[in-house]
Each structure stands twice: as structure tokens, then as C-alpha cells.
Design an enzyme around this catalytic site. Structure first.
Site, PDB file in Angstrom:
ATOM      1  N   TYR A 135      -8.932   2.771 -11.388  1.00  0.00           N
ATOM      2  CA  TYR A 135      -8.107   2.533 -10.201  1.00  0.00           C
ATOM      3  C   TYR A 135      -6.673   2.393 -10.701  1.00  0.00           C
ATOM      4  O   TYR A 135      -6.316   2.934 -11.729  1.00  0.00           O
ATOM      5  CB  TYR A 135      -8.662   1.289  -9.481  1.00  0.00           C
ATOM      6  CG  TYR A 135      -8.111   1.012  -8.108  1.00  0.00           C
ATOM      7  CD1 TYR A 135      -7.987   2.023  -7.160  1.00  0.00           C
ATOM      8  CD2 TYR A 135      -7.733  -0.275  -7.743  1.00  0.00           C
ATOM      9  CE1 TYR A 135      -7.489   1.759  -5.892  1.00  0.00           C
ATOM     10  CE2 TYR A 135      -7.243  -0.555  -6.476  1.00  0.00           C
ATOM     11  CZ  TYR A 135      -7.114   0.466  -5.558  1.00  0.00           C
ATOM     12  OH  TYR A 135      -6.621   0.202  -4.305  1.00  0.00           O
ATOM     13  N   ARG A 188       1.039  11.267  -0.028  1.00  0.00           N
ATOM     14  CA  ARG A 188       1.772  10.102  -0.543  1.00  0.00           C
ATOM     15  C   ARG A 188       0.857   9.325  -1.475  1.00  0.00           C
ATOM     16  O   ARG A 188       0.367   8.257  -1.144  1.00  0.00           O
ATOM     17  CB  ARG A 188       2.249   9.217   0.613  1.00  0.00           C
ATOM     18  CG  ARG A 188       3.261   8.157   0.212  1.00  0.00           C
ATOM     19  CD  ARG A 188       3.256   6.996   1.170  1.00  0.00           C
ATOM     20  NE  ARG A 188       1.983   6.284   1.182  1.00  0.00           N
ATOM     21  CZ  ARG A 188       1.660   5.311   0.327  1.00  0.00           C
ATOM     22  NH1 ARG A 188       2.498   4.938  -0.621  1.00  0.00           N
ATOM     23  NH2 ARG A 188       0.491   4.709   0.416  1.00  0.00           N
ATOM     24  N   LYS A 206     -11.449   4.970  -5.078  1.00  0.00           N
ATOM     25  CA  LYS A 206     -11.663   3.940  -4.052  1.00  0.00           C
ATOM     26  C   LYS A 206     -13.148   3.724  -3.803  1.00  0.00           C
ATOM     27  O   LYS A 206     -13.632   2.582  -3.721  1.00  0.00           O
ATOM     28  CB  LYS A 206     -10.984   4.347  -2.742  1.00  0.00           C
ATOM     29  CG  LYS A 206      -9.460   4.310  -2.773  1.00  0.00           C
ATOM     30  CD  LYS A 206      -8.951   2.901  -2.561  1.00  0.00           C
ATOM     31  CE  LYS A 206      -7.431   2.887  -2.481  1.00  0.00           C
ATOM     32  NZ  LYS A 206      -6.892   1.557  -2.198  1.00  0.00           N
ATOM     33  N   GLU A 278      -6.469   7.132   3.437  1.00  0.00           N
ATOM     34  CA  GLU A 278      -5.840   6.727   2.185  1.00  0.00           C
ATOM     35  C   GLU A 278      -4.692   7.666   1.823  1.00  0.00           C
ATOM     36  O   GLU A 278      -4.865   8.886   1.794  1.00  0.00           O
ATOM     37  CB  GLU A 278      -6.889   6.744   1.066  1.00  0.00           C
ATOM     38  CG  GLU A 278      -6.480   5.994  -0.174  1.00  0.00           C
ATOM     39  CD  GLU A 278      -6.400   4.496   0.058  1.00  0.00           C
ATOM     40  OE1 GLU A 278      -5.412   3.888  -0.415  1.00  0.00           O
ATOM     41  OE2 GLU A 278      -7.298   3.926   0.693  1.00  0.00           O
ATOM     42  N   ASP A 279      -3.531   7.086   1.584  1.00  0.00           N
ATOM     43  CA  ASP A 279      -2.380   7.804   1.038  1.00  0.00           C
ATOM     44  C   ASP A 279      -1.915   8.984   1.890  1.00  0.00           C
ATOM     45  O   ASP A 279      -1.594  10.064   1.383  1.00  0.00           O
ATOM     46  CB  ASP A 279      -2.669   8.263  -0.397  1.00  0.00           C
ATOM     47  CG  ASP A 279      -2.656   7.081  -1.359  1.00  0.00           C
ATOM     48  OD1 ASP A 279      -2.303   5.974  -0.926  1.00  0.00           O
ATOM     49  OD2 ASP A 279      -2.974   7.259  -2.542  1.00  0.00           O
ATOM     50  N   ASP A 301      -6.079   1.995   4.723  1.00  0.00           N
ATOM     51  CA  ASP A 301      -6.005   0.990   3.657  1.00  0.00           C
ATOM     52  C   ASP A 301      -4.570   0.677   3.255  1.00  0.00           C
ATOM     53  O   ASP A 301      -4.243  -0.460   2.925  1.00  0.00           O
ATOM     54  CB  ASP A 301      -6.802   1.467   2.441  1.00  0.00           C
ATOM     55  CG  ASP A 301      -6.897   0.393   1.372  1.00  0.00           C
ATOM     56  OD1 ASP A 301      -7.286  -0.738   1.706  1.00  0.00           O
ATOM     57  OD2 ASP A 301      -6.570   0.682   0.211  1.00  0.00           O
ATOM     58  N   ASP A 302      -3.691   1.682   3.273  1.00  0.00           N
ATOM     59  CA  ASP A 302      -2.301   1.460   2.874  1.00  0.00           C
ATOM     60  C   ASP A 302      -1.580   0.548   3.861  1.00  0.00           C
ATOM     61  O   ASP A 302      -0.664  -0.180   3.487  1.00  0.00           O
ATOM     62  CB  ASP A 302      -1.565   2.801   2.776  1.00  0.00           C
ATOM     63  CG  ASP A 302      -2.236   3.742   1.805  1.00  0.00           C
ATOM     64  OD1 ASP A 302      -2.330   3.396   0.626  1.00  0.00           O
ATOM     65  OD2 ASP A 302      -2.715   4.807   2.245  1.00  0.00           O
ATOM     66  N   ASN A 441       2.880   0.257  -6.633  1.00  0.00           N
ATOM     67  CA  ASN A 441       2.061   0.870  -7.674  1.00  0.00           C
ATOM     68  C   ASN A 441       2.592   2.258  -8.013  1.00  0.00           C
ATOM     69  O   ASN A 441       3.206   2.895  -7.163  1.00  0.00           O
ATOM     70  CB  ASN A 441       0.606   1.009  -7.183  1.00  0.00           C
ATOM     71  CG  ASN A 441      -0.110  -0.316  -7.148  1.00  0.00           C
ATOM     72  OD1 ASN A 441      -0.039  -1.086  -8.096  1.00  0.00           O
ATOM     73  ND2 ASN A 441      -0.804  -0.593  -6.056  1.00  0.00           N
ATOM     74  N   ASN A 486      -4.325  -6.808  -5.425  1.00  0.00           N
ATOM     75  CA  ASN A 486      -5.041  -5.536  -5.470  1.00  0.00           C
ATOM     76  C   ASN A 486      -5.839  -5.343  -4.190  1.00  0.00           C
ATOM     77  O   ASN A 486      -6.623  -6.210  -3.799  1.00  0.00           O
ATOM     78  CB  ASN A 486      -5.976  -5.556  -6.689  1.00  0.00           C
ATOM     79  CG  ASN A 486      -6.500  -4.192  -7.050  1.00  0.00           C
ATOM     80  OD1 ASN A 486      -6.836  -3.410  -6.172  1.00  0.00           O
ATOM     81  ND2 ASN A 486      -6.581  -3.905  -8.332  1.00  0.00           N
TER      82      ASN A 486
END
Length: 604
Positions: A135, A188, A206, A278-279, A301-302, A441, A486
Site C-alpha cells: 500500500y 488521480r 486496496k 478510488e482515485d 474512499d478519497d 501521500n 492511514n
């Protein structure tokens, strides 16, 4: 039939499975060579070295003699029988021989490809050691190098050109009982920008944590890449690039792809199949969350996972500052998905304390690439408008901090070094315990280091980061263990809880419940050492506790669709979790050619 309907027939069935989870029997028609090459069945581990030379290293053979005879693998493996415990030691020995973190990542992913049980046994043996490899931060480097290190596809690749056929593509996936999907379009990735198809490393990583931390069986997890192209010119020229070689397709065609994907997943796997976004870039993340959150079982999640873990850190910090959330003034460096998600959850926490929403919003300030967000500033998005206040425009973060005198600063813009020495010293000058969260991150994008925070505040700073930092010892001998904010503290537990009781829509209260539960698990000893989160070594226990709380919340608020309601929710959640112990095999009837002896199905 969708799994959600099947599971509702009997909760007791799942509970009964728990009692034999250490002695699992798997029925298979595969034999011989196929068994030793199937990662779901295999007790044998082969690893391809990252040097591109196909060097096969056999590090263990755990099939019993009876299993080898019945499954036709006798003679295909060396004669020695090695337990999983010894295999674990062999993997760790090989792991220690790797040259750098990228090599370690490739080694572990190779293990996942060939022996999932052993892979998760390795991760859970020391999750604190291995999480930074599979991760953040190493997964970011792995995504940048994904074409170079690509060995074996994991997950489902759906392109913009597959519109009209997504349901057919889902039929190609071999597992039928999928309960968690993690999807990205790669625009992203962490703080690294548009990595296109190379972003597949994120859903894979993930979902590995869904299993390693939350105990969700890996066969129930599906990583998905929605490839619509990339605007990254370097990737379009990269000979190793594995995705579509054209610019990103946007607009109606993009929206149609997403609509079809969401419907196809829910049609095949049930309306309670969890879909984690995600992203995705800011331009899509907020509107897709708003569009789908009340129609499907989904979260971003972001936005929401990051919010929950950050608010959990703030709630833990309140025990140090002896204050309430509504006593604080918070400045964000960044005004994207993470900042907006955290800010929204902070306002919910403040409202819960009794402060009216308008006053909650006024305690939160944001700084983006153009400076302080204030009323009257040009080109503000709807999300930014909510946090725009009456104030002269200021461009420099140092000036903003000196002017507003916040009690907390939170960095989520991936601007390395944004929290300068001057900012940290100023925060320490007007706060006894300044709260400084450098959450970007990977590590290279962090707003400041743990050492800078603790040193410049003389140990009074309350620090959390997105990526891990080593302990810091000050000149007076005090040692601080930086808390890592995290998302893995949140999304595996939320996922397990949502799956456990078949929630169909996930509201913000679920994430506030997760944040509050996580904060309560931080001990006084943790706080005294500088930790705002429980040790990562306990993340499996943390995830299950979150799942139980979410299950309780879901039934209390009539969000759960699983019937009947489990009376022992803790036992029920535990019954769902994955075991890394090797399965024993039920072999279909087979006639030995040499002596015509029939071997009947049996439990070994």
C-alpha cells in the site's frame, strides 16, 4: 441469483461455517499440473524474480501425500512435506534478500499470484511491516512502473470502447459471489496525477487490505480499471504502457460508461455489492458520489474514507487538548476531495456537539493553489463556495496561518514542504498543542516530516501523516511515534460491516460512527507516545470492531437488509472473516488408470 438474496436465507449458515473455519474443505475437479498453478488451491509457492529472468524458486510444498495421490500432483513436487509455518519463514528469508521496496512489492505480488493463503499469512504475520510495501507509499512507485513490472493481470480491465458489453465482460470473471468491488479510472493516483491504466495497482492494493485487515475473503473482491485513456503524454509515449493510447474521453460517453458499469455490477452481484471509488479526479469524484450514493451501495474512499480517518485523529487529539471539536479553528492546505470530505465530517461532529451548522462552517478555512478561499473570489466550485468566508484574499499559506491563528492545520494537497518552518513555529507560538496533520501521500509529497513537527514545536505538536514516518527522539530523550492517518484503519472495517448486514446505501453517519469508534480504541498510552491511532499491528482487531459497530448502527437505523438479524453480531462478523489456514480437499471421483481403483470423494 445475486448473492444478496442467497445470503438472506440463513444467518445461522454463516455462523455454522465459523465453527469449522480452521478445517475448511474445498471441492475441486482440477488435478495435477492445474492444481499447482492455481493460486486459490495451491499450497506450493513459486516466485518469478523481478530481474525478468524466469527463475522459479520452490519454497514450499504443503500438500499431504494423500492429497498428492488423489489430486494427481505426486511426482510434480519434491518429496518433502513442509508446513505453512516453515513456508512463512522461507518467504521472510527471501523477502529480506530483496534490494529495495519495489523489489519487495514485486516479490509479494508474485506470491499473491501463486499462493493467496500464504500471501495473506505473510501480511498478517506483521502487517505493520508489509503494509507500506503493498500500500502507500510503495504502491505509488509500483503504479509509476506498472508497465515495466507487469507480470500477470489481476482484476478486470474495462475500456471506454466496451460500452454496451460490460455485463458480458463481468461474465468473464470466474468468481460469481463478489461482495466488494474497488474501481478507478486512474486519473488521480495518490499525489502522482494521471497514471491511466497503470493505476490498477491501487484497486489491487486496496482489496488486498480488505482481506489482510478486514478479513473479507479475496475471492469475494474484484479490482476494476475503467480505462478511458490518459492525458499523460509520457505514458502515451511509453513503450511499456498497458492501457489505451489516446487522450481521456470525457462528457456523455464517460458518464454512459459509468452508468452501465454500476448497473451491470449490481445486476450481476446484487444491490448490496459494495462499490468503492478510488482515485478519481475532483471533477468526477464529487458528482459521481452525489449521483450514485442513494442508488447503489457505494462510497468514495478519497472523500469519505480519508475524512473518517482524519476526524478519528482529531477526536483522539481532543483528549490531549482537553477541548471539543467546536472549540477549534481549522485551516486546510488543499481544497480537493480529501479536504472537502474531512471538512464535511468535521461539521457533522461539531453539530453533534450542539453547534449550529452555519457556525461550524465558519470554523473551517481552505487554501487552494490560488490562495485563501473567500467570498467573491472567481471560479469557485459549489463545494468550495460552502467554505468561502468574508475575508480579504490572501495568497500565501504562511500569511493565512499568521492571520487566522488556527488550532489545527491539515495538509491534503500533495504539496511537499507546504508546512514550512515558519508555519510550524507560528502554530506553536499561539497553541499549547498545535495540531499538524501532513496527510498527503506518498511520503515524498508530505507537507512536513514528523521530525520537523516535533522538533520545531519542542514536542508539543500533535502530528499525523498519511504515509509512515519513523519514531522521533528529541534532544531531551523523549521519543514520539507518529500516528499514520492511514485509510486502511477505515475502509476494510467499513467494507466488512456493510457486507455483513447487506447495507444498500452508505450514509455519512456510517463514517462518523467509524471515526468515533476508531478514536475510542486509542489508549492513553498511545496518546502519551504521540500516537493518534492504535498500532497498525492491531488493525485486524480494529477493523472487526468497526464492522460490529457499523452492523449495530445499520440494524438500529433500519439500513440492514440481511434477515434475520444476528443476535450475536460480534460472532456473526467473526464468522465471515477469511482464514489463512490451508484448505483440505474433497476430490471428485477419479479412476486411477494403472489399476482401475476408484478413489471416492472424501474429506482428508
Amino acid at each position: 441469483m445475486a448473492h444478496g438474496l442467497v445470503r438472506r436465507e440463513s444467518v445461522e449458515t454463516e455462523m455454522q461455517k465459523s465453527e469449522e473455519k480452521r478445517k475448511t474443505f474445498v471441492s475441486t475437479k482440477k488435478r495435477g499440473y492445474d492444481v499447482t498453478r492455481n493460486p486459490n488451491l495451491n499450497k506450493h509457492h513459486r516466485q518469478t524474480e523481478p530481474s525478468m529472468v524466469l527463475l522459479v524458486v520452490v519454497v514450499g510444498m504443503a500438500f499431504t501425500l494423500e492429497e498428492r495421490l488423489q489430486m494427481g500432483t505426486h511426482g510434480l513436487l519434491p518429496p518433502c512435506f513442509i508446513s505453512q509455518d516453515v513456508q512463512l519463514l522461507q518467504v521472510l528469508k527471501n523477502y529480506e534478500m530483496k534490494r529495495d521496496d519495489l523489489d519487495r512489492y514485486m516479490f509479494l505480488m508474485g506470491l499473491q499470484d501463486h499462493n493467496e493463503k500464504l500471501f495473506y499469512r505473510v501480511l498478517t504475520s506483521d502487517i505493520e511491516r508489509f503494509m507500506p510495501i503493498i500500500y502507500t507509499p510503495t504502491v505509488g512507485l509500483a503504479c509509476q512502473q506498472y508497465g515495466l513490472i507487469f507480470r500477470r493481470p489481476r482484476g478486470l480491465f474495462i475500456t471506454i470502447h466496451d460500452r454496451g458489453h460490460i455485463s458480458t465482460l463481468l461474465q468473464n470473471w470466474p468468481e460469481k459471489d463478489i461482495r466488494a468491488v474497488c474501481v478507478t479510472d486512474g486519473e488521480r493516483i495518490l499525489g502522482l496525477g494521471d497514471l491511466g491504466c497503470y493505476g490498477m495497482g491501487i484497486p489491487v492494493g486496496k482489496l488486498a487490505l480488505y482481506t489482510a485487515c478486514g478479513g473479507v475473503p479475496p475471492q469475494q473482491c474484484l479490482p476494476v480499471m475503467l480505462d478511458v485513456g490518459t492525458d499523460n503524454e509520457a505514458l502515451l509515449k511509453d513503450p511499456f504502457y498497458i492501457g489505451l493510447r489516446h487522450k481521456r474521453i470525457r462528457g456523455q460517453a464517460y458518464d454512459d460508461l459509468l452508468d452501465e458499469f454500476m448497473k451491470a455490477v449490481s445486476d450481476r452481484y446484487g444491490m448490496d455489492c459494495l462499490i468503492q471509488f478510488e482515485d478519481f479526479a475532483n471533477v468526477n469524484a464529487f458528482r459521481l458520489l452525489s449521483k450514485y450514493r442513494n442508488k447503489y451501495c457505494t462510497f468514495n474512499d478519497d472523500i469519505q474514507g480519508t475524512a473518517a480517518v482524519a476526524v478519528a485523529g482529531l477526536l483522539a487529539a481532543l483528549r490531549i487538548t482537553k477541548s471539543k471539536m467546536c472549540d477549534h479553528t481549522i485551516v486546510f492546505q488543499g481544497a480537493g476531495e480529501a479536504a472537502m470530505g474531512i471538512a464535511e465530517l468535521i461539521t457533522m461532529a461539531m453539530e453533534k456537539e450542539g453547534l449550529v451548522k452555519e457556525k461550524c462552517l465558519k470554523k473551517i478555512w481552505m487554501v487552494d493553489s490560488k490562495g485563501l478561499i473567500v467570498k467573491g473570489r472567481d471560479h469557485l466550485t459549489h463545494e468550495k463556495e460552502r467554505f468561502a468566508h468574508e475575508h480579504p484574499h490572501m495568497k500565501n499559506l504562511e500569511d493565512v496561518v499568521r492571520e487566522l491563528k488556527p488550532t489545527a492545520i491539515i495538509g491534503v494537497a500533495a504539496v511537499a514542504g507546504a508546512f514550512t518552518e515558519q508555519i510550524i513555529r507560528d502554530m506553536a507560538s499561539f497553541n499549547e498543542h498545535p495540531i499538524i496533520f501532513a496527510l498527503s501521500n506518498p511520503t515524498s509529497k508530505a507537507e512536513c516530516t514528523a521530525e520537523q513537527c516535533y522538533t520545531l514545536t519542542e514536542g508539543r505538536g500533535i502530528f499525523a501523516s498519511g504515509s509512515p514516518f519513523d519514531p522521533v527522539t528529541l534532544s531531551d530523550g523523549r521519543t514520539f511515534y507518529p500516528g499514520q492517518g492511514n485509510n486502511a484503519y477505515i475502509f476494510p472495517g467499513v467494507g466488512l460491516g456493510v457486507i455483513a448486514c447487506a447495507v444498500r446505501h452508505i450514509n455519512e453517519e456510517i463514517f462518523l460512527t467509524a471515526a468515533e469508534t476508531l478514536a475510542q480504541l486509542v489508549t492513553e498510552k498511545d496518546l502519551s507516545e504521540g500516537r493518534l491511532y492504535p498500532p497498525l499491528s492491531s488493525i485486524g482487531v480494529v477493523s472487526r470492531k468497526l464492522a460490529v459497530k457499523i452492523t449495530e448502527y445499520a440494524y438500529e437505523h433500519k439500513m440492514a437488509t440481511l434477515r434475520p438479524e444476528p443476535s450475536d453480531k460480534e460472532g456473526y462478523v467473526e464468522s465471515l472473516t477469511y482464514s489463512t489456514d490451508y484448505d483440505e480437499f474433497v476430490v471428485d471421483s477419479y479412476r486411477w488408470p494403472e489399476d482401475s481403483m476408484t478413489v471416492q470423494s472424501c474429506k482428508l
